[in-house]
Motif scaffolding. Structure first.
Motif, PDB file in Angstrom:
ATOM      1  N   GLU A   8       0.833  -1.211   0.000  1.00 33.60           N
ATOM      2  CA  GLU A   8       0.000   0.000   0.000  1.00 33.60           C
ATOM      3  C   GLU A   8       0.863   1.254   0.000  1.00 33.60           C
ATOM      4  O   GLU A   8       0.640   2.189  -0.782  1.00 33.60           O
ATOM      5  CB  GLU A   8      -0.928  -0.008   1.216  1.00 33.60           C
ATOM      6  N   LEU A   9       1.855   1.288   0.896  1.00 29.41           N
ATOM      7  CA  LEU A   9       2.757   2.434   0.939  1.00 29.41           C
ATOM      8  C   LEU A   9       3.556   2.547  -0.357  1.00 29.41           C
ATOM      9  O   LEU A   9       3.788   3.651  -0.865  1.00 29.41           O
ATOM     10  CB  LEU A   9       3.718   2.310   2.124  1.00 29.41           C
ATOM     11  N   SER A  10       3.969   1.405  -0.899  1.00 32.60           N
ATOM     12  CA  SER A  10       4.742   1.412  -2.138  1.00 32.60           C
ATOM     13  C   SER A  10       3.930   1.966  -3.292  1.00 32.60           C
ATOM     14  O   SER A  10       4.445   2.732  -4.127  1.00 32.60           O
ATOM     15  CB  SER A  10       5.204  -0.010  -2.462  1.00 32.60           C
ATOM     16  N   ASN A  11       2.658   1.620  -3.353  1.00 31.53           N
ATOM     17  CA  ASN A  11       1.802   2.122  -4.424  1.00 31.53           C
ATOM     18  C   ASN A  11       1.650   3.636  -4.333  1.00 31.53           C
ATOM     19  O   ASN A  11       1.688   4.340  -5.353  1.00 31.53           O
ATOM     20  CB  ASN A  11       0.429   1.445  -4.352  1.00 31.53           C
ATOM     21  N   GLN A  12       1.483   4.149  -3.114  1.00 27.79           N
ATOM     22  CA  GLN A  12       1.398   5.596  -2.931  1.00 27.79           C
ATOM     23  C   GLN A  12       2.686   6.278  -3.376  1.00 27.79           C
ATOM     24  O   GLN A  12       2.656   7.320  -4.040  1.00 27.79           O
ATOM     25  CB  GLN A  12       1.112   5.920  -1.465  1.00 27.79           C
ATOM     26  N   MET A  13       3.819   5.697  -3.004  1.00 24.30           N
ATOM     27  CA  MET A  13       5.110   6.274  -3.359  1.00 24.30           C
ATOM     28  C   MET A  13       5.309   6.259  -4.872  1.00 24.30           C
ATOM     29  O   MET A  13       5.763   7.240  -5.467  1.00 24.30           O
ATOM     30  CB  MET A  13       6.232   5.502  -2.672  1.00 24.30           C
ATOM     31  N   ARG A  14       4.977   5.132  -5.503  1.00 22.19           N
ATOM     32  CA  ARG A  14       5.174   4.997  -6.947  1.00 22.19           C
ATOM     33  C   ARG A  14       4.300   5.997  -7.709  1.00 22.19           C
ATOM     34  O   ARG A  14       4.756   6.650  -8.657  1.00 22.19           O
ATOM     35  CB  ARG A  14       4.845   3.576  -7.383  1.00 22.19           C
ATOM     36  N   THR A  15       3.037   6.111  -7.299  1.00 26.84           N
ATOM     37  CA  THR A  15       2.120   7.045  -7.958  1.00 26.84           C
ATOM     38  C   THR A  15       2.599   8.483  -7.820  1.00 26.84           C
ATOM     39  O   THR A  15       2.576   9.261  -8.781  1.00 26.84           O
ATOM     40  CB  THR A  15       0.706   6.904  -7.363  1.00 26.84           C
ATOM     41  N   ALA A  16       3.042   8.826  -6.618  1.00 29.33           N
ATOM     42  CA  ALA A  16       3.539  10.186  -6.376  1.00 29.33           C
ATOM     43  C   ALA A  16       4.806  10.462  -7.169  1.00 29.33           C
ATOM     44  O   ALA A  16       5.021  11.554  -7.689  1.00 29.33           O
ATOM     45  CB  ALA A  16       3.786  10.388  -4.891  1.00 29.33           C
ATOM     46  N   TRP A  17       5.684   9.443  -7.279  1.00 28.40           N
ATOM     47  CA  TRP A  17       6.935   9.586  -8.036  1.00 28.40           C
ATOM     48  C   TRP A  17       6.650   9.871  -9.501  1.00 28.40           C
ATOM     49  O   TRP A  17       7.244  10.761 -10.114  1.00 28.40           O
ATOM     50  CB  TRP A  17       7.780   8.321  -7.875  1.00 28.40           C
ATOM     51  N   VAL A  18       5.722   9.111 -10.088  1.00 28.36           N
ATOM     52  CA  VAL A  18       5.385   9.288 -11.495  1.00 28.36           C
ATOM     53  C   VAL A  18       4.813  10.687 -11.740  1.00 28.36           C
ATOM     54  O   VAL A  18       5.130  11.339 -12.737  1.00 28.36           O
ATOM     55  CB  VAL A  18       4.377   8.215 -11.948  1.00 28.36           C
TER      56      VAL A  18
END
Length: 470
Positions: free
Chosen positions: A453-463
């Motif tokens: 869940e945290l990884s998905n938030q980080m990845r989306t924000a990074w993109v």
């Protein structure tokens, strides 16, 4: 990863970026052999503590006895009670701030960024009001720069908030790291007392009064004393940074080690105080030398001994100190994560951010504004509590504080206590966020596996923040 206190290491994976692209020029950090690095620096660090303790015992007894046997008519137990009460309130409020940061990280980053910009504008206005034209001009310049900066980094706020949320989560799940930070704060306080006793005992050797009434300063002894002081405090401060980095590394790679005082916390602490202690002392010594030289230049300038040269030296040393401290912040992350020596840690960090294009992310550092703002908020709230305590109790009367000044003294005391204690927690979270930034560049796959869940938030924000890096 085993549960005994060893250096964390990620699972061998490809060097994919958060988007899944592989960078052939990138090399991950690797677990280092379980051995002590920079042993000479560790010996100097331990020797510094022992030497100053010996000086304090041999020459500081008179100063200590003067304090202990002081027959003053004033009683300071009330002040101690106030500090304890304000400290308890500050601890509770600081804990509340941790949950607030986790609940609304994006809002806090936006608000704190606007707050800093507005603060520079208000400062400029006050300078003009009170006739400080040059101060007002510089204030306007900084205000305009702040506006441009805010506009430039606004799109990167979601990624900064994802880092903040992840860092807070790591600390929350390993809350014993906060206790370790406060223990080291207490050690820093004890070190200040020991050093103060030592310098009180040898002050006659540092400042010699001449027959004509002037004071002659022995800059050699003064430099040694200042170096000892800054060296000790740097070791304590950087030890916390390395401990938190190791703790977050264990949280990242081995979730089963999480816990209040679990292997993540105890392992990070053991490594910092054993195999990594020499690396901590090495980096601490570099900064301490610069700090001591800067303080020496300031003393010479104040005493009129070196004129404009002391002022120039102080400015140069201030810039150099900022650069080295910035370098250390990231080097110690690698020391805590993988057990590198100080020099090799610095090389790995520079290579990491150069190859992965993360220079802009380091420069952003948006979360620091949040820590500054929340520390001020806690300081203000504890100042209010100090005001109420001082006006409702006789705590300050026995200490000789005038009755008309109780409210002011209580507010100031509360603000200082609240600011200091909250800053300790904020610095802990700041170290956690720094570790998260490095780990996300190094091991996004482990993050995805352990905390999807945290990884998905980080990845989306990074993109969204860095579409050109994909």
């Amino acid at each position: 990863m085993p549960s005994d206190p060893v250096v964390v290491q990620g699972t061998a994976i490809d060097t994919a970026s958060p988007s899944g692209d592989v960078d052939p020029n990138f090399s991950k950090g690797e677990e280092q052999p379980k051995q002590c690095h920079d042993i000479w620096a560790a010996i100097l660090g331990v020797g510094n503590f022992i030497a100053m303790l010996v000086v304090a015992i041999m020459y500081g007894q008179d100063a200590w006895n003067a304090v202990v046997n002081n027959d003053s008519e004033y009683e300071y137990s009330g002040v101690v009670y106030m500090v304890l009460i304000c400290g308890a309130i500050a601890m509770v409020l600081s804990g509340v701030m941790l949950f607030i940061m986790m609940a609304i990280p994006t809002f806090l980053i936006k608000f704190s960024l606007i707050f800093v910009v507005v603060l520079s504008g208000v400062s400029a206005a006050f300078c003009f009001i009170y006739g400080n034209i040059w101060g007002g001009v510089f204030g306007i310049i900084f205000f305009l720069i702040g506006l441009c900066y805010a506009r430039a980094v606004w799109s990167r706020i979601p990624f900064a908030s994802a880092n903040l949320l992840t860092g807070c989560t790591a600390i929350k799940q390993n809350s014993g790291s906060i206790l370790v930070s406060f223990i080291f704060l207490l050690l820093a306080f004890v070190w200040s007392i020991i050093w103060g006793m030592g310098i009180a005992g040898v002050s006659d050797q540092v400042y010699k009064k001449n027959l004509n009434g002037t004071t002659e300063i022995n800059y050699g002894i003064l430099f040694g004393l200042l170096l000892s002081f800054f060296f000790g405090h740097q070791i304590v401060q950087n030890s916390i940074h390395v401990i938190i980095a190791g703790c977050v590394g264990s949280w990242w790679f081995s979730p089963e080690e999480n816990g209040c005082c679990g292997p993540a916390v105890t392992g990070g602490t053991c490594r910092a105080l054993t195999t990594s202690f020499g690396s901590i002392c090495f980096g601490s010594l570099v900064v301490a030398i610069i700090q001591a030289l800067r303080a020496l230049a300031n003393e010479a300038r104040s005493n009129g001994d070196a004129g404009i040269f002391a002022c120039i030296a102080e400015c140069i040393l201030a810039c150099l100190q900022g650069i080295v401290e910035y370098f250390n912040k990231w080097a110690f992350i690698y020391v805590g994560l993988y057990g590198y020596s100080y020099v090799n840690a610095g090389k790995n960090v520079i290579t990491l951010f150069k190859n992965r294009g993360w220079e802009a992310i380091i420069a952003d550092d948006l979360v620091s504004n949040v820590f500054f703002l929340l520390s001020l908020v806690v300081g203000g709230l504890v100042a209010l509590a100090g005001y109420l305590i001082a006006t409702a109790t006789p705590f300050l009367e026995d200490a000789g504080v005038d009755s008309k000044s109780h409210a002011i003294a209580g507010s100031v005391l509360g603000f200082v206590v609240g600011l200091v204690l909250c800053s300790v927690l904020m610095s802990t979270i700041a170290s956690s966020v720094n570790a998260v930034i490095v780990l996300y560049a190094e091991a996004p796959s482990e993050f995805e596996s352990n905390y999807p869940e945290l990884s998905n938030q980080m990845r989306t924000a990074w993109v969204g923040a860095y579409p050109d890096c994909m």
